[in-house]
Design a protein around this motif. Structure first.
Motif, PDB file in Angstrom:
ATOM      1  N   HIS A  74       0.846  -1.198   0.000  1.00 26.96           N
ATOM      2  CA  HIS A  74       0.000   0.000   0.000  1.00 26.96           C
ATOM      3  C   HIS A  74       0.880   1.246   0.000  1.00 26.96           C
ATOM      4  O   HIS A  74       1.878   1.318   0.705  1.00 26.96           O
ATOM      5  CB  HIS A  74      -0.904   0.001   1.231  1.00 26.96           C
ATOM      6  CG  HIS A  74      -1.951   1.077   1.194  1.00 26.96           C
ATOM      7  ND1 HIS A  74      -3.058   1.021   0.386  1.00 26.96           N
ATOM      8  CD2 HIS A  74      -2.042   2.242   1.864  1.00 26.96           C
ATOM      9  CE1 HIS A  74      -3.801   2.095   0.573  1.00 26.96           C
ATOM     10  NE2 HIS A  74      -3.198   2.860   1.460  1.00 26.96           N
ATOM     11  N   PRO A  75       0.529   2.289  -0.780  1.00 34.94           N
ATOM     12  CA  PRO A  75       1.328   3.517  -0.810  1.00 34.94           C
ATOM     13  C   PRO A  75       1.433   4.163   0.575  1.00 34.94           C
ATOM     14  O   PRO A  75       0.415   4.354   1.246  1.00 34.94           O
ATOM     15  CB  PRO A  75       0.573   4.420  -1.786  1.00 34.94           C
ATOM     16  CG  PRO A  75      -0.234   3.493  -2.631  1.00 34.94           C
ATOM     17  CD  PRO A  75      -0.602   2.351  -1.739  1.00 34.94           C
ATOM     18  N   CYS A  76       2.649   4.494   0.963  1.00 37.27           N
ATOM     19  CA  CYS A  76       2.894   5.146   2.251  1.00 37.27           C
ATOM     20  C   CYS A  76       3.222   6.616   2.054  1.00 37.27           C
ATOM     21  O   CYS A  76       2.665   7.482   2.724  1.00 37.27           O
ATOM     22  CB  CYS A  76       4.040   4.442   2.979  1.00 37.27           C
ATOM     23  SG  CYS A  76       4.459   5.165   4.582  1.00 37.27           S
ATOM     24  N   SER A  85       5.962   2.541  -1.008  1.00 39.39           N
ATOM     25  CA  SER A  85       4.991   1.732  -0.271  1.00 39.39           C
ATOM     26  C   SER A  85       5.407   1.626   1.195  1.00 39.39           C
ATOM     27  O   SER A  85       6.526   1.998   1.575  1.00 39.39           O
ATOM     28  CB  SER A  85       4.899   0.337  -0.883  1.00 39.39           C
ATOM     29  OG  SER A  85       6.113  -0.379  -0.647  1.00 39.39           O
ATOM     30  N   TYR A  86       4.486   1.107   2.010  1.00 41.22           N
ATOM     31  CA  TYR A  86       4.831   0.842   3.408  1.00 41.22           C
ATOM     32  C   TYR A  86       6.018  -0.111   3.478  1.00 41.22           C
ATOM     33  O   TYR A  86       6.901   0.034   4.328  1.00 41.22           O
ATOM     34  CB  TYR A  86       3.625   0.262   4.151  1.00 41.22           C
ATOM     35  CG  TYR A  86       2.701   1.318   4.720  1.00 41.22           C
ATOM     36  CD1 TYR A  86       2.777   1.684   6.053  1.00 41.22           C
ATOM     37  CD2 TYR A  86       1.749   1.950   3.919  1.00 41.22           C
ATOM     38  CE1 TYR A  86       1.936   2.647   6.591  1.00 41.22           C
ATOM     39  CE2 TYR A  86       0.906   2.919   4.429  1.00 41.22           C
ATOM     40  CZ  TYR A  86       1.000   3.262   5.767  1.00 41.22           C
ATOM     41  OH  TYR A  86       0.173   4.238   6.281  1.00 41.22           O
ATOM     42  N   VAL A 265      -5.551  10.010   0.987  1.00 44.08           N
ATOM     43  CA  VAL A 265      -4.230  10.590   0.749  1.00 44.08           C
ATOM     44  C   VAL A 265      -4.213  11.955   1.425  1.00 44.08           C
ATOM     45  O   VAL A 265      -5.054  12.812   1.140  1.00 44.08           O
ATOM     46  CB  VAL A 265      -3.933  10.749  -0.758  1.00 44.08           C
ATOM     47  CG1 VAL A 265      -2.558  11.386  -0.966  1.00 44.08           C
ATOM     48  CG2 VAL A 265      -4.008   9.396  -1.461  1.00 44.08           C
ATOM     49  N   THR A 291      -2.146   7.247   3.186  1.00 45.83           N
ATOM     50  CA  THR A 291      -0.982   7.666   2.410  1.00 45.83           C
ATOM     51  C   THR A 291      -0.679   9.140   2.679  1.00 45.83           C
ATOM     52  O   THR A 291      -1.599   9.966   2.738  1.00 45.83           O
ATOM     53  CB  THR A 291      -1.233   7.474   0.906  1.00 45.83           C
ATOM     54  OG1 THR A 291      -1.566   6.109   0.656  1.00 45.83           O
ATOM     55  CG2 THR A 291      -0.010   7.857   0.085  1.00 45.83           C
TER      56      THR A 291
END
Length: 629
Positions: A74-76, A85-86, A265, A291
């Motif tokens: 998942h985008p961090c 990502s995470y 986000v 995010t």
């Protein structure tokens, strides 16, 4: 034995009539009752969630790793044109932790390092990597000049200075002082990446040889310190507020009413050396698995383009940021986004621009919060009441009894006390100094190693003998509906361009100029601007004249832009109190009104690189909002 119908019927009538009677009594005596019940039910849900997290001993590292394990892809972080990502952030944080272990095996849990870096993903995983080791990170404000920066490093008792290559020039200037302090220098990212070879004595943090496999984090408790975040105050130089994991976990709870999910986000343009950016902006997103769209710095002209490019659904603000955005020319796409912009959260949004800001940029919900990095309590306005920082209903006052608004003595700079020795509360609707009760649930963690400063933030015997309260240094007002409003700051600190400015620090810089005997610094209001602009009344040494071009060079070389006095008033002498403190009240009232002041007045002029005589042309530009102070 069953009652006869003749007896039961009157009793039923009495009970039935009691319901509407109670309703009308509440409407008359307590019109806010149902509103308060609804408000408290929301707070109860928040407190229940927070109590669970605190009892589980969840730290900042735990917040991050919980979502990394659940969804590593998942985008961090979204930064410029890159996405991390995470799992990416976790891998790099593991590399940092391993590099630290290899570079200095003696650096242990509880030791401190200073970090001097701009907003970037590298800063995020560097901070997280040190947290995995249980090492305290002292977050340095990179706007500070050399004297203040060295002070911050000293009071942190740091063993290392970890800096980004963008500050290599500054670090080279400070090399003699840093070596005298026995501070080891670590430069983040090696010279092969940036083409910059570190000087002798600077160690490049080359992570390319380090494994990114899981790194066993040091076990930590909520009471242990995660970071030092500097705040300006009455000492004249920045003070390191102790920020334990518990305070960060409580801070992320401010987003409870933002209704964030992993699909959100959140845009952060505020510097991560401030708690607004580090806690409410970054750490809070880890709590929700959301995010972060991170900007290196705030840009009014690029702000909304970034919002659209990153599909942002929420952002962190300070009041000045909102005003800068409103000042931008209107565009056809104002308020139009790929995703619904559902929340803006922050502090300092002024009531006069609140509705215009929310309407023009089509923001569903604005959540205004009030808290201090070193404070022990706060407010949150999740109801959208324009201008308010939150509510403190009658029921809460009766049940908690942990906030007092008291009379403030401007002459002494202390809370006014009555004949009984206790603080004097202000009536409802009047402005008073805010004091927050210190207890087990709301402790005061204070500043690192500054016992005298910690004691100055404490008031004892406020209501009864033996009680202890945190002195916020802020003036608040509560209206008849129990809404609370921020009115002003008191004492030796004022706020300009989103930063707290210490009058003593500025005064010390001015007084070190050879021609100036003494200086009294204060903040003055500028029409249409948030906070207060710096002004100084200066007294030259007898027989000496102040060279305003040299003074400009002196001030700007030692203070960040936001702290440089915007106005100067040259006086023959300064008024003092019986305890030899400078009087400010009358000076603040007069401000820079050239028609009522006989003294010479000067205004800062970056183009001329000097303080130039204040003229009606300057006044016109200031009043019309055209001046760039």
């Amino acid at each position: 034995m069953p009652q006869s119908p003749g007896i039961a019927r009157p009793a039923a009538l009495v009970a039935a009539s009691a319901v509407p009677a109670s309703y009308f009594w509440l409407r008359w005596r307590y019109p806010q009752f149902w509103k308060d019940v609804k408000f408290l039910s929301h707070l109860a849900k928040l407190k229940s969630t927070l109590r669970h997290d605190l009892s589980s001993d969840i730290t900042v590292v735990d917040l991050f790793e919980r979502h990394t394990q659940a969804n590593p892809s998942h985008p961090c972080i979204l930064f410029e044109k890159q996405a991390y990502s995470y799992g990416d952030v976790q891998t790099n944080a593991n590399r940092v932790a391993r590099w630290v272990t290899t570079a200095d095996p003696n650096l242990r849990k509880g030791d401190a390092v200073c970090i001097l870096m701009q907003n970037s993903p590298v800063l995020v995983w560097t901070w997280l990597g040190f947290l995995k080791k249980g090492i305290i990170t002292s977050m340095l404000n990179f706007n500070l000049k050399s004297t203040a920066l060295l002070h911050c490093i000293k009071v942190s008792e740091a063993k290392k200075l970890v800096f980004g290559t963008e500050f290599l020039g500054l670090v080279q200037e400070l090399l003699p002082e840093l070596r005298a302090l026995n501070i080891e220098l670590w430069m983040v990212n090696d010279f092969q990446v940036y083409g910059v070879a570190p000087p002798v004595g600077v160690v490049p943090m080359d992570l390319s040889t380090m494994s990114g496999e899981p790194f066993p984090s040091e076990p930590m408790r909520l009471e242990e310190t995660a970071a030092y975040i500097f705040t300006s105050g009455t000492t004249g130089l920045p003070k390191p507020a102790t920020v334990p994991h518990r305070k960060i976990i409580r801070g992320v709870a401010m987003h409870f009413f933002s209704e964030l999910t992993p699909d959100d986000v959140y845009y952060v343009t505020l510097p991560l050396y401030h708690s607004a950016g580090l806690v409410l902006g970054l750490s809070s997103m880890w709590y929700y698995g959301a995010t972060v769209a991170l900007a290196k710095k705030f840009s009014a002209s690029h702000f909304w383009d970034d919002i659209r490019r990153h599909n942002v659904t929420g952002f962190q603000y300070i009041g000045e940021l909102c005003r800068y955005l409103l000042a931008q020319p209107r565009r056809m796409d104002d308020g139009k986004y790929p995703q619904r912009l559902k929340v803006a959260c922050g502090n300092g949004l002024r009531p006069e621009i609140w509705e215009e800001f929310q309407k023009r940029f089509n923001i569903d919900k604005i959540i205004e919060v009030y808290a201090a990095t070193e404070g022990n309590f706060g407010f949150i306005n999740f109801e959208g009441k324009v201008g308010s920082i939150g509510r403190y209903p009658w029921i809460m006052r009766k049940l908690l009894d942990n906030i007092e608004l008291v009379e403030y003595d401007y002459a002494s700079g202390e809370p006014r006390r009555g004949k009984n020795g206790f603080c004097v509360p202000v009536p409802m609707g009047q402005t008073g100094l805010a004091l927050f009760k210190v207890d087990k649930e709301n402790p005061f963690t204070g500043y690192k190693g500054l016992r005298k400063m910690n004691e100055r933030k404490i008031e004892r015997g406020v209501k009864v003998k033996g009680d202890v309260y945190f002195n916020t240094g802020d003036l608040l007002r509560m209206d008849e509906e129990d809404y609370v409003y921020f009115m002003d700051r008191v004492g030796d600190t004022f706020r300009w361009k989103g930063e707290n400015v210490s009058t003593m620090e500025v005064s010390q810089v001015l007084s070190s100029f050879p021609a100036i005997m003494e200086a009294n610094v204060y903040g003055v209001q500028i029409p249409g601007k948030d906070g207060r602009a710096g002004m100084a009344a200066i007294v030259p040494h007898e027989g000496m004249k102040v060279n305003m071009r040299d003074l400009y060079a002196h001030v700007t070389s030692q203070l960040p832009d936001y702290a440089c006095p915007k106005f100067l008033r040259v006086m023959a002498q300064l008024e003092i109190t019986g305890t030899f403190k400078h009087k400010k009240t009358e000076l603040v009232k007069q401000g820079f009104d050239m028609h009522s002041i006989d003294d010479e007045l000067f205004v800062i002029d970056p183009v001329e690189k000097a303080y130039t005589p204040l003229t009606s042309r300057h006044i016109q530009a200031i009043m019309s909002g055209q001046s760039k102070l």
